[in-house]
Design a protein around this motif. Structure first.
Motif, PDB file in Angstrom:
ATOM      1  N   VAL A 108      -9.201  31.079  35.591  1.00  0.00           N
ATOM      2  CA  VAL A 108      -9.197  32.046  36.682  1.00  0.00           C
ATOM      3  C   VAL A 108     -10.619  32.528  36.913  1.00  0.00           C
ATOM      4  CG1 VAL A 108      -8.302  34.254  37.502  1.00  0.00           C
ATOM      5  CG2 VAL A 108      -6.859  32.785  36.075  1.00  0.00           C
ATOM      6  N   ARG A 109     -11.113  32.345  38.136  1.00  0.00           N
ATOM      7  CA  ARG A 109     -12.427  32.872  38.540  1.00  0.00           C
ATOM      8  C   ARG A 109     -12.208  34.155  39.318  1.00  0.00           C
ATOM      9  NH1 ARG A 109     -17.096  29.748  36.671  1.00  0.00           N
ATOM     10  NH2 ARG A 109     -16.150  27.755  36.071  1.00  0.00           N
ATOM     11  N   LEU A 110     -12.949  35.194  38.937  1.00  0.00           N
ATOM     12  CA  LEU A 110     -12.759  36.530  39.485  1.00  0.00           C
ATOM     13  C   LEU A 110     -13.881  36.849  40.467  1.00  0.00           C
ATOM     14  CD1 LEU A 110     -11.356  39.282  39.510  1.00  0.00           C
ATOM     15  CD2 LEU A 110     -12.604  39.845  37.408  1.00  0.00           C
ATOM     16  N   TYR A 111     -13.540  36.935  41.750  1.00  0.00           N
ATOM     17  CA  TYR A 111     -14.518  37.227  42.796  1.00  0.00           C
ATOM     18  C   TYR A 111     -14.627  38.727  43.078  1.00  0.00           C
ATOM     19  CZ  TYR A 111     -14.559  32.235  43.858  1.00  0.00           C
ATOM     20  OH  TYR A 111     -14.697  30.878  43.766  1.00  0.00           O
ATOM     21  N   SER A 112     -13.526  39.426  42.922  1.00  0.00           N
ATOM     22  CA  SER A 112     -13.506  40.861  43.218  1.00  0.00           C
ATOM     23  C   SER A 112     -12.338  41.485  42.484  1.00  0.00           C
ATOM     24  CB  SER A 112     -13.364  41.083  44.731  1.00  0.00           C
ATOM     25  OG  SER A 112     -13.264  42.459  45.042  1.00  0.00           O
ATOM     26  N   GLY A 113     -12.497  42.755  42.090  1.00  0.00           N
ATOM     27  CA  GLY A 113     -11.407  43.463  41.436  1.00  0.00           C
ATOM     28  C   GLY A 113     -11.357  43.225  39.945  1.00  0.00           C
ATOM     29  N   ALA A 114     -10.153  43.014  39.410  1.00  0.00           N
ATOM     30  CA  ALA A 114      -9.994  42.893  37.962  1.00  0.00           C
ATOM     31  C   ALA A 114      -8.826  41.979  37.639  1.00  0.00           C
ATOM     32  CB  ALA A 114      -9.754  44.271  37.337  1.00  0.00           C
ATOM     33  N   VAL A 115      -8.932  41.346  36.469  1.00  0.00           N
ATOM     34  CA  VAL A 115      -7.818  40.613  35.864  1.00  0.00           C
ATOM     35  C   VAL A 115      -7.667  41.158  34.451  1.00  0.00           C
ATOM     36  CG1 VAL A 115      -6.938  38.385  35.096  1.00  0.00           C
ATOM     37  CG2 VAL A 115      -8.213  38.520  37.238  1.00  0.00           C
ATOM     38  N   GLY A 116      -6.651  41.969  34.246  1.00  0.00           N
ATOM     39  CA  GLY A 116      -6.494  42.625  32.955  1.00  0.00           C
ATOM     40  C   GLY A 116      -7.692  43.509  32.641  1.00  0.00           C
ATOM     41  N   GLU A 117      -8.371  43.240  31.510  1.00  0.00           N
ATOM     42  CA  GLU A 117      -9.516  44.038  31.104  1.00  0.00           C
ATOM     43  C   GLU A 117     -10.836  43.515  31.672  1.00  0.00           C
ATOM     44  OE1 GLU A 117      -9.101  46.867  29.373  1.00  0.00           O
ATOM     45  OE2 GLU A 117      -6.962  46.421  29.560  1.00  0.00           O
ATOM     46  N   VAL A 118     -10.787  42.379  32.353  1.00  0.00           N
ATOM     47  CA  VAL A 118     -12.011  41.790  32.922  1.00  0.00           C
ATOM     48  C   VAL A 118     -12.218  42.346  34.319  1.00  0.00           C
ATOM     49  CG1 VAL A 118     -13.222  39.669  33.519  1.00  0.00           C
ATOM     50  CG2 VAL A 118     -11.628  39.696  31.575  1.00  0.00           C
ATOM     51  N   VAL A 119     -13.379  42.956  34.546  1.00  0.00           N
ATOM     52  CA  VAL A 119     -13.672  43.618  35.819  1.00  0.00           C
ATOM     53  C   VAL A 119     -14.849  42.926  36.488  1.00  0.00           C
ATOM     54  CG1 VAL A 119     -14.300  45.790  36.940  1.00  0.00           C
ATOM     55  CG2 VAL A 119     -12.796  45.804  34.943  1.00  0.00           C
ATOM     56  N   SER A 120     -14.724  42.628  37.766  1.00  0.00           N
ATOM     57  CA  SER A 120     -15.793  41.982  38.521  1.00  0.00           C
ATOM     58  C   SER A 120     -16.924  42.969  38.801  1.00  0.00           C
ATOM     59  CB  SER A 120     -15.238  41.462  39.846  1.00  0.00           C
ATOM     60  OG  SER A 120     -16.279  41.126  40.737  1.00  0.00           O
ATOM     61  N   PRO A 121     -18.181  42.503  38.807  1.00  0.00           N
ATOM     62  CA  PRO A 121     -19.300  43.381  39.186  1.00  0.00           C
ATOM     63  C   PRO A 121     -19.447  43.544  40.692  1.00  0.00           C
ATOM     64  CG  PRO A 121     -20.124  41.206  38.607  1.00  0.00           C
ATOM     65  CD  PRO A 121     -18.650  41.181  38.321  1.00  0.00           C
ATOM     66  N   THR A 122     -18.618  42.857  41.479  1.00  0.00           N
ATOM     67  CA  THR A 122     -18.704  42.945  42.935  1.00  0.00           C
ATOM     68  C   THR A 122     -18.458  44.369  43.402  1.00  0.00           C
ATOM     69  OG1 THR A 122     -17.870  40.682  43.084  1.00  0.00           O
ATOM     70  CG2 THR A 122     -17.793  41.996  45.092  1.00  0.00           C
ATOM     71  N   LEU A 123     -19.284  44.838  44.348  1.00  0.00           N
ATOM     72  CA  LEU A 123     -19.171  46.195  44.875  1.00  0.00           C
ATOM     73  C   LEU A 123     -18.182  46.219  46.032  1.00  0.00           C
ATOM     74  CD1 LEU A 123     -22.987  47.092  44.935  1.00  0.00           C
ATOM     75  CD2 LEU A 123     -21.301  47.643  43.155  1.00  0.00           C
ATOM     76  N   ASN A 124     -17.268  47.173  46.002  1.00  0.00           N
ATOM     77  CA  ASN A 124     -16.234  47.286  47.034  1.00  0.00           C
ATOM     78  C   ASN A 124     -16.152  48.706  47.574  1.00  0.00           C
ATOM     79  OD1 ASN A 124     -14.421  45.372  44.756  1.00  0.00           O
ATOM     80  ND2 ASN A 124     -15.067  44.534  46.711  1.00  0.00           N
ATOM     81  N   PHE A 125     -16.053  48.844  48.889  1.00  0.00           N
ATOM     82  CA  PHE A 125     -15.636  50.119  49.479  1.00  0.00           C
ATOM     83  C   PHE A 125     -14.109  50.212  49.469  1.00  0.00           C
ATOM     84  CE2 PHE A 125     -19.859  49.858  51.612  1.00  0.00           C
ATOM     85  CZ  PHE A 125     -20.359  51.079  51.182  1.00  0.00           C
TER      86      PHE A 125
END
Length: 296
Positions: free
Chosen positions: A151-168
């Motif tokens: 699983v590649r994470l572009y935005s948000g989170a998967v369980g305890e893994v959080v993306s560094p992408t900035l979101n409004f």
């Protein structure tokens, strides 16, 4: 010991077809069409595009973010704020239009680009924010591996893994690769809308098993508590996109490339663009003009 999360069911599956776009070299498939704002909130549009050179030209946006995910080909982004990025397969770009941007995304070297482009609504408080571009590189994204899945994470989170992408607007966007017969369970926050788009292969998903294949989009039922969705690949394996976002529940006024909260704000957006043209969204004096290959 925590209790298992409730499983979401698939609410409905749609099978939109490709049609002619802006030119003979442009094919487009509307996965999320405009207009049913409450049902898809905070998502506005999702288009699957296959297009060659000279299809799109520089165009403005205000009041939204766009996530462009490159399936195949190469794609170059450039805009009137000076940002430039070249995307290769698996890369994405999160563009915050904010109060205004003029940009273009065109295939490199004349080849066809195959993309998904998701429009995400901006909250009223952030619609006039400063524009920005965040290139999201496949090789640099958080990666979650398990038994038969990646699983590649572009935005948000998967369980305890959080993306560094900035979101409004908080939203999750992940690329899931499943080996034949493999299962992945994705946790979902309370009160989010969620959809699945298989790109290759087919999967079974949901509390009441639903079959979803490439070429379809599946919306999960809405739940007000934390939940999850279990996804199992068929015998050929599968690759799919999962996206989830918390509804903004704000008025939506949309016309062309602008999405605001009222018709008055839309009129102002068009007036600002007509007055500023290439300087749309730029408040301070600058020599920046919209040109291919501008530096970041």
């Amino acid at each position: 010991m925590s209790l298992p999360l409730m499983q979401r069911a698939v609410a409905h599956v749609e099978s939109p077809q490709f049609g002619r776009g802006l030119a003979d070299t442009h094919r487009v498939r509307p996965l999320i069409s405009a207009g049913d704002w409450a049902a898809t909130d905070p998502f506005l549009l999702l288009m699957e595009d296959r297009y060659g050179p000279n299809v799109f030209s520089p165009h403005p946006h205000r009041g939204i973010e766009t996530l462009t995910y490159l399936i195949s080909g190469e794609l170059e982004h450039y805009d009137n704020h000076g940002a430039q990025a070249v995307l290769t397969p698996g890369d994405a770009a999160l563009l915050t239009a904010g109060r205004g941007i003029v940009h273009d995304e065109r295939p490199v070297n004349g080849h066809e680009a195959h993309i998904l482009q998701l429009w995400i609504n901006l909250p009223r408080a952030n619609k006039m924010s400063t524009a920005r571009l965040q290139p999201l590189r496949w090789s640099e994204l958080p990666l979650i591996r398990g038994n038969g899945y990646e699983v590649r994470l572009y935005s948000g989170a998967v369980g305890e893994v959080v993306s560094p992408t900035l979101n409004f607007t908080p939203f999750t966007f992940v690329d899931i690769r499943l080996e034949p017969g493999a299962t992945f369970e994705h946790p979902l926050a309370a009160d989010v809308n969620c959809f699945l788009v298989p790109l290759t292969g087919a999967v079974d998903a949901g509390a009441i098993t639903s079959h979803i294949a490439a070429g379809q989009i599946a919306w999960l039922e809405h739940m007000t508590e934390r939940s999850s969705v279990r996804i199992t690949a068929h015998e050929t394996g599968a690759r799919l996109i999962l996206a989830a976002g918390k509804p903004l529940r704000e008025p939506v006024a949309a016309r062309g490339p602008f999405v605001m909260n009222s018709a008055v704000e839309l009129d102002l957006a068009y007036a600002d663009f007509r007055a500023q043209q290439q300087r749309f969204g730029i408040d301070t004096p600058s020599n920046t003009t919209l040109q291919k290959g501008a530096t970041v």
